[in-house]
Design a protein around this motif. Sequence first.
Motif, PDB file in Angstrom:
ATOM      1  N   LEU A 145       0.850  -1.195   0.000  1.00  0.00           N
ATOM      2  CA  LEU A 145       0.000   0.000   0.000  1.00  0.00           C
ATOM      3  C   LEU A 145       0.885   1.244   0.000  1.00  0.00           C
ATOM      4  CD1 LEU A 145      -2.800   1.377   0.380  1.00  0.00           C
ATOM      5  CD2 LEU A 145      -2.516   1.077   2.827  1.00  0.00           C
ATOM      6  N   LEU A 269      -9.508 -10.678  -7.513  1.00  0.00           N
ATOM      7  CA  LEU A 269     -10.670 -11.518  -7.788  1.00  0.00           C
ATOM      8  C   LEU A 269     -10.314 -12.650  -8.739  1.00  0.00           C
ATOM      9  CD1 LEU A 269     -13.738  -9.151  -8.177  1.00  0.00           C
ATOM     10  CD2 LEU A 269     -12.793 -10.253  -6.160  1.00  0.00           C
ATOM     11  N   SER A 308     -23.515  -2.632 -20.926  1.00  0.00           N
ATOM     12  CA  SER A 308     -22.496  -1.723 -20.400  1.00  0.00           C
ATOM     13  C   SER A 308     -21.330  -2.491 -19.808  1.00  0.00           C
ATOM     14  CB  SER A 308     -23.125  -0.845 -19.319  1.00  0.00           C
ATOM     15  OG  SER A 308     -22.181  -0.568 -18.318  1.00  0.00           O
ATOM     16  N   HIS A 310     -19.691  -1.723 -17.419  1.00  0.00           N
ATOM     17  CA  HIS A 310     -19.733  -1.666 -15.958  1.00  0.00           C
ATOM     18  C   HIS A 310     -20.546  -2.812 -15.385  1.00  0.00           C
ATOM     19  CE1 HIS A 310     -17.643   2.083 -15.582  1.00  0.00           C
ATOM     20  NE2 HIS A 310     -18.289   2.494 -16.651  1.00  0.00           N
ATOM     21  N   LEU A 311     -21.563  -3.221 -16.145  1.00  0.00           N
ATOM     22  CA  LEU A 311     -22.347  -4.358 -15.696  1.00  0.00           C
ATOM     23  C   LEU A 311     -21.459  -5.606 -15.691  1.00  0.00           C
ATOM     24  CD1 LEU A 311     -25.200  -4.720 -14.764  1.00  0.00           C
ATOM     25  CD2 LEU A 311     -25.780  -5.606 -17.020  1.00  0.00           C
ATOM     26  N   VAL A 313     -18.318  -5.641 -14.972  1.00  0.00           N
ATOM     27  CA  VAL A 313     -17.537  -5.586 -13.744  1.00  0.00           C
ATOM     28  C   VAL A 313     -18.377  -6.091 -12.572  1.00  0.00           C
ATOM     29  CG1 VAL A 313     -16.405  -4.025 -12.134  1.00  0.00           C
ATOM     30  CG2 VAL A 313     -16.094  -3.721 -14.588  1.00  0.00           C
ATOM     31  N   ALA A 314     -19.646  -5.664 -12.559  1.00  0.00           N
ATOM     32  CA  ALA A 314     -20.536  -6.124 -11.493  1.00  0.00           C
ATOM     33  C   ALA A 314     -20.673  -7.635 -11.547  1.00  0.00           C
ATOM     34  CB  ALA A 314     -21.901  -5.464 -11.634  1.00  0.00           C
ATOM     35  N   GLY A 317     -17.727  -9.483 -10.061  1.00  0.00           N
ATOM     36  CA  GLY A 317     -17.840  -9.572  -8.600  1.00  0.00           C
ATOM     37  C   GLY A 317     -18.847 -10.638  -8.198  1.00  0.00           C
TER      38      GLY A 317
ATOM     39  N   ILE B  66     -11.940  -5.994   7.301  1.00  0.00           N
ATOM     40  CA  ILE B  66     -11.497  -4.903   6.440  1.00  0.00           C
ATOM     41  C   ILE B  66     -12.628  -4.655   5.460  1.00  0.00           C
ATOM     42  CG2 ILE B  66     -10.400  -6.321   4.641  1.00  0.00           C
ATOM     43  CD1 ILE B  66      -8.118  -4.221   4.640  1.00  0.00           C
ATOM     44  N   ILE B  68     -13.267  -2.806   1.702  1.00  0.00           N
ATOM     45  CA  ILE B  68     -12.756  -2.078   0.549  1.00  0.00           C
ATOM     46  C   ILE B  68     -13.922  -1.447  -0.194  1.00  0.00           C
ATOM     47  CG2 ILE B  68     -11.422  -2.336  -1.599  1.00  0.00           C
ATOM     48  CD1 ILE B  68      -9.705  -2.865   0.744  1.00  0.00           C
ATOM     49  N   LEU B 113     -22.436 -11.724   3.909  1.00  0.00           N
ATOM     50  CA  LEU B 113     -21.563 -12.504   3.022  1.00  0.00           C
ATOM     51  C   LEU B 113     -20.292 -12.930   3.749  1.00  0.00           C
ATOM     52  CD1 LEU B 113     -21.871 -10.612  -0.385  1.00  0.00           C
ATOM     53  CD2 LEU B 113     -22.777 -12.857   0.210  1.00  0.00           C
ATOM     54  N   ILE B 122     -11.467  -9.130   2.883  1.00  0.00           N
ATOM     55  CA  ILE B 122     -10.891  -8.327   1.802  1.00  0.00           C
ATOM     56  C   ILE B 122     -11.386  -8.828   0.449  1.00  0.00           C
ATOM     57  CG2 ILE B 122      -8.716  -9.665   1.690  1.00  0.00           C
ATOM     58  CD1 ILE B 122      -7.331  -6.961   1.087  1.00  0.00           C
ATOM     59  N   ILE B 123     -11.500 -10.138   0.301  1.00  0.00           N
ATOM     60  CA  ILE B 123     -11.956 -10.701  -0.972  1.00  0.00           C
ATOM     61  C   ILE B 123     -13.435 -10.359  -1.202  1.00  0.00           C
ATOM     62  CG2 ILE B 123     -12.215 -12.829  -2.310  1.00  0.00           C
ATOM     63  CD1 ILE B 123      -9.330 -12.112  -1.651  1.00  0.00           C
ATOM     64  N   ILE B 126     -13.895  -6.656  -1.958  1.00  0.00           N
ATOM     65  CA  ILE B 126     -13.443  -6.295  -3.310  1.00  0.00           C
ATOM     66  C   ILE B 126     -14.518  -6.708  -4.302  1.00  0.00           C
ATOM     67  CG2 ILE B 126     -11.793  -6.811  -5.143  1.00  0.00           C
ATOM     68  CD1 ILE B 126      -9.614  -7.032  -3.062  1.00  0.00           C
ATOM     69  N   ALA B 127     -15.082  -7.895  -4.086  1.00  0.00           N
ATOM     70  CA  ALA B 127     -16.139  -8.371  -4.973  1.00  0.00           C
ATOM     71  C   ALA B 127     -17.361  -7.449  -4.902  1.00  0.00           C
ATOM     72  CB  ALA B 127     -16.528  -9.804  -4.625  1.00  0.00           C
ATOM     73  N   THR B 128     -17.777  -7.111  -3.676  1.00  0.00           N
ATOM     74  CA  THR B 128     -18.976  -6.270  -3.578  1.00  0.00           C
ATOM     75  C   THR B 128     -18.694  -4.858  -4.091  1.00  0.00           C
ATOM     76  OG1 THR B 128     -18.498  -5.833  -1.261  1.00  0.00           O
ATOM     77  CG2 THR B 128     -20.092  -7.551  -1.730  1.00  0.00           C
ATOM     78  N   ASN B 130     -17.015  -4.164  -6.689  1.00  0.00           N
ATOM     79  CA  ASN B 130     -17.278  -4.268  -8.121  1.00  0.00           C
ATOM     80  C   ASN B 130     -18.757  -4.412  -8.423  1.00  0.00           C
ATOM     81  OD1 ASN B 130     -14.665  -4.276  -9.668  1.00  0.00           O
ATOM     82  ND2 ASN B 130     -14.191  -5.726  -8.074  1.00  0.00           N
ATOM     83  N   VAL B 131     -19.446  -5.191  -7.589  1.00  0.00           N
ATOM     84  CA  VAL B 131     -20.877  -5.394  -7.827  1.00  0.00           C
ATOM     85  C   VAL B 131     -21.646  -4.090  -7.630  1.00  0.00           C
ATOM     86  CG1 VAL B 131     -22.947  -6.575  -7.022  1.00  0.00           C
ATOM     87  CG2 VAL B 131     -20.794  -7.833  -7.212  1.00  0.00           C
ATOM     88  N   GLY B 134     -20.380  -1.379 -10.222  1.00  0.00           N
ATOM     89  CA  GLY B 134     -20.715  -1.764 -11.592  1.00  0.00           C
ATOM     90  C   GLY B 134     -22.201  -1.609 -11.857  1.00  0.00           C
ATOM     91  N   LEU B 135     -23.028  -2.101 -10.924  1.00  0.00           N
ATOM     92  CA  LEU B 135     -24.471  -2.002 -11.099  1.00  0.00           C
ATOM     93  C   LEU B 135     -24.910  -0.543 -11.164  1.00  0.00           C
ATOM     94  CD1 LEU B 135     -25.942  -4.815  -8.821  1.00  0.00           C
ATOM     95  CD2 LEU B 135     -25.929  -4.694 -11.319  1.00  0.00           C
ATOM     96  N   ILE B 137     -23.239   2.163 -12.035  1.00  0.00           N
ATOM     97  CA  ILE B 137     -22.853   2.850 -13.267  1.00  0.00           C
ATOM     98  C   ILE B 137     -23.649   2.309 -14.448  1.00  0.00           C
ATOM     99  CG2 ILE B 137     -20.938   3.500 -14.762  1.00  0.00           C
ATOM    100  CD1 ILE B 137     -20.754   4.596 -11.973  1.00  0.00           C
ATOM    101  N   ALA B 138     -23.880   1.000 -14.426  1.00  0.00           N
ATOM    102  CA  ALA B 138     -24.641   0.417 -15.528  1.00  0.00           C
ATOM    103  C   ALA B 138     -26.048   1.003 -15.549  1.00  0.00           C
ATOM    104  CB  ALA B 138     -24.691  -1.103 -15.373  1.00  0.00           C
ATOM    105  N   LEU B 254      -8.086   2.927  -0.565  1.00  0.00           N
ATOM    106  CA  LEU B 254      -6.802   2.618   0.049  1.00  0.00           C
ATOM    107  C   LEU B 254      -6.201   3.844   0.742  1.00  0.00           C
ATOM    108  CD1 LEU B 254      -5.353   0.189  -2.644  1.00  0.00           C
ATOM    109  CD2 LEU B 254      -6.518  -0.343  -0.511  1.00  0.00           C
TER     110      LEU B 254
END
Lengths: 340, 333, 496
Positions: A145, A269, A308, A310-311, A313-314, A317, B66, B68, B113, B122-123, B126-128, B130-131, B134-135, B137-138, B254
């Motif tokens: 970091l 991931l 999209s 971005h979807l 990326v979702a 995850g 943690i 993120i 979760l 952390i894993i 990081i996944a959420t 993105n979820v 991503g959702l 912005i989509a 971070l």
Amino acid sequence: MTDGGARFDLRNLLGGGSDIRTLAMLLVVLMGAFAVLLPGEFLRAATFQAMAFQLPELGLLALAMAVTMLTGGINLSIIATANMCGIVTAAILTRTVPGDVAVGAAGAGYILLAMTAGLVTSLLLGLLNGFIVAYLGVSPILATLGTMTLIDGIAVVLTKGRVISGFPRAVLAIGNGDVLGFPVPMVIFLTTALAVGVLLNRTPWGVSVYMIGSNQTATEFSGVRVRSVLMRVYMLSGILCGLASLVMISRFNSAKSGYAASYLLVTVLASVLGGVDPGGGFGRVPGLILALSILQVVSSGLNLLGVSSHLTVALWGGIIIFITSLNLLRSSRRLSKRSA
Amino acid sequence: MWRRLRTHPQRNEIFLSFIIAALSVYLGLATREFFSLENLLDVLLSYSFLGIMSAGMLVVLISGGIDISFTAIATVAQYTMSLIIINYGGNLLLAFLIAGAVGIFLGSVNGFLIHYLKVPAIIITIATLNVFYGLLIAVTKGRWIYAFPTWFYRVPSLFSFTTADGTEYAVTLPIVLLVAVFVSTAFLLRRTAVGRMLYALGGNQEAAVRMGYNILRLRLFVYCFMGLLAGVASVVQAEIVQTVAPNSIVGRELEVLAAVVLGGASITGGTGTLPGTVLGVSLVAMMHNGLTLMGVSSYWHQVFVGAVIVISVSVTAWSQRAGRGRHRVEIEV
Amino acid sequence: MDECILEMRHISKNFGGVQALKDVQFSLKRGEIHCLVGENGSGKSTLIKIISGVISPEPGAHIAIQGHHVAHLTPGESIARGIQVIYQDLSLFPNLTVAENIGGTRHLREGLLVNWRKVRSVATEAMTKIGVRLDPDRLVRDLSIADRQIVAICRALAFDAKLVIMDEPTASLTRTEVNALLEVVQDLQRKEITTLFVSHRLDEVIEIAQRVTILRDGEKVGVFPVDELDNQKLALLMTGKKISYARIAGPSDTGDVLLEVKGLSKESNYRDISFTLHRGEVLGIIGLLGSGRTELALSLFGMNPPDWGQVLLEGKPLSLRSNRDAIVSGIAYVPEDRIGQGLVMPQPVTDNVVVTVMKRLCGRLGLLDLQKRRDTATEWVQGLGIKIPSYEAPVQTLSGGNQQRVVLAKWMATEPRVLILDSPTVGIDVAAKSGIYDLIRKLASSGIGIILISDEVPEVLHNSHRVLIMRKGRIVETLDASQTTEKELSRKIHVA
């Protein structure tokens, strides 16, 4: 680095991470789904060629992340390292060889010099991480970091935040050319992945990496030079970032700090999806390649469907959460079967 | 003296205070503006957002977890809040309630979760991240939002005053909220049963289970608290910058982690105090502010921050390593 | 005095087909000191977990605490009824202060806010109860193991315990500390608080106990008054087998001098250590925890460089700056902590065996020769008679005895000349123990010099030619094992 007791969890007992078969199945199902949803569009050479150009960047970066995760560490500075390497290479290139012209022998020499300088930079940055983690004993997440922030900062200072662009055509071939129909980035990625796989599974160093990931103390008691092994892990991670950056800058025809920043967490991931145990000690290269292919197929397929990015990326995850729940389900079932 | 300091429970805070005091003296001497009230309020305002979230991060780290994903949570909360108040009207209180509720909800998703999947936090986060992101912005196509109701543009200030030379100073809502969050988090951690259970959980999870603490409930609390503060911070940030841009918060996760770690919180859980975190955030804020005041190009700021993080974590690890693993035997003479 | 504080009948527990407990009856009288003894896997920890409410027994069980029948025992219920378990790992919070560990943990269940003054007063009160004084503001992390144990007992008392269960409480204490612990327990007895010791061996706590319950394979063998038992009878009852301790054969110092240690000293570890080890000899070093025995072993293995003194191997001085120096010179070390230091538990048997000799297994290009790797593993797995499900099985799936053989295998693969065994049978069943002893003798007769470090008197006495007694960092006496009795040796180490 945690005490022995904490390592006795379920996932370690069962080998940890995802199962190759699940991943392969998922890949087939996804490809099938896209083939049905996109008749005549998805199963085309062009689609696969496009994927083969896109996957290597993330692939090389994911390898850089995965090797550190095998030891129970993490490398948050991979993107910063890659960008720094790209900037060094780009700076030398743009100053020595004029862009967009055919390159003579002298030019070729400069290109080689620039790339070597870039790779050496990434190796040195890996060395710095390795030193802080292995010899100063800083937890990898904090060490990297810090170096991430530092390296990024230096990159910004060096470039004043500007883009360096305009490379010779020969360089662009790395990111965009092909060898006998195989995209060069894919060739670089597969060769590197093979090399990393061999290093991990067929050398004393590789065996030590897995042992350290599971129990650093016991590995040290066995006479393994733990610090030196760790040091080399982070150096390898650095070099892999360097390779990723060469592919990246030649594809973009430019270098800049902050490129590909969104890839950082995605590499974690991808590694976990590919079967790397976040606690260390387990994970193999083929699993990682499968995981990357899944991510790429999802991304390309959805793109063709006009969804999209971005979807996508979702969804990435979501896939991780899905796979980990699946693993949990399976391992608890396996456990009850075993004790029966 | 040195030995006592080394074993003192608050050694980290003491050490940080020294550094900050030294830095203040230097900046006070080197620049005229540093100690001015205007500058102080400025810094407080611009770090209110980061400060509020760092309090949440501290609580998560203490519990041994943690997060993120909180930047994505903040962004989602900000968007939801904006769309509702723009389309249906409302007031500032409602804005905070909406953002807070969204934050708590998404935080609870993390909590469940992490608890049930038994995968490192952390894993999962990081996944959420993105979820959630991503959702969002989509769905929103990444549009910026400017058209707030007029009441939203008036940042309420608790009190303002004018000095003799005619400049007006105001202690605005973000600053008040920052202080309120710090005080209540400190109270939570120091004086409430839940707070102490979080330290216990972070110090020895197995023992916490044996003590009969409800781990699921504690985890949910932690991630919901983080979510709540992310929601609150997101409204504060929208108030300050007066726009909502989908990419203005994500990517700073971070940075928050670094400030909290600088403040002495341990990444492995169980250690860390709110005063420490305040000092950590102050150190980062002062460095940026000081460098700006001294006319150092902003390009250099990150280099300094990075160097301070690297040096600080290295020194901490080195001194711990030197002290640990010593066998001691009473030798018969 | 004869009132039952705990009464359990028809206790059975089935773990996915494995019968951990079979219709066990168990009772404790108020104010007694009771020992629950059994081998690993005999079901004693399952029984404890049932008492503490962590797991529930099969239907049909009857549990009564202080005369009240309890239908469904939960951890909270168990604590509320005055039962406190002190686990072997103590389950303290290292990041919190003494006061909070003792006074806080109960407090937290009783309200929303913390009253720090009350936390302190509860802590002080609990400490006064057993007459100890620890600085309430110190972090538990900074305390010695013995002090941590005190904190754990005080915490149990702060919960108003009527029954204190201690799981292997003496495992990491020195004799002086054990004595202090025993005094505390006797003090509890005077306050009518029952103590249940759980152990896998007949240890010091038995001196003050009244009754012993023995478990074997999930069944109760019986309850015995303490004075009817001795080590051999207990071993017989625990294992159901007659274990004979034959002494190691042969004279000691006929072989050449292999290792010579001269005036070895290290600040705060040990002082002025000198001895010789002969080829084919087993040299016992007996000493309690904290005597400096492990520190000395680590020095010989290069992991704890001495301040001064000399170590000679076959007359040549050794430089022992890292364990690789030691390994190259032919010194091997089997650590006491098998899980933390001895083996990489989640990894395959093969890798654990070959990890010490990987360099030797490399073929072309520095790549591991998979055939050689497998052959080496096979050679030692078969040579030491290790039972494994497969070569790729994680070591943690093996039994304790087989795990320890894997540790031996990885060191035998280095072809050592000196083998240091630090408490090699900790946590291993009695039957598997004798297998390890046989191995030790076989290795010695092949010419290896063996240093056997332990605090178990019979183990050292029956398997060594000579015995060094270590106390407070010094070697205080050297004995000929064949001329010494167990009682004599036991008395000598425990001299305060």
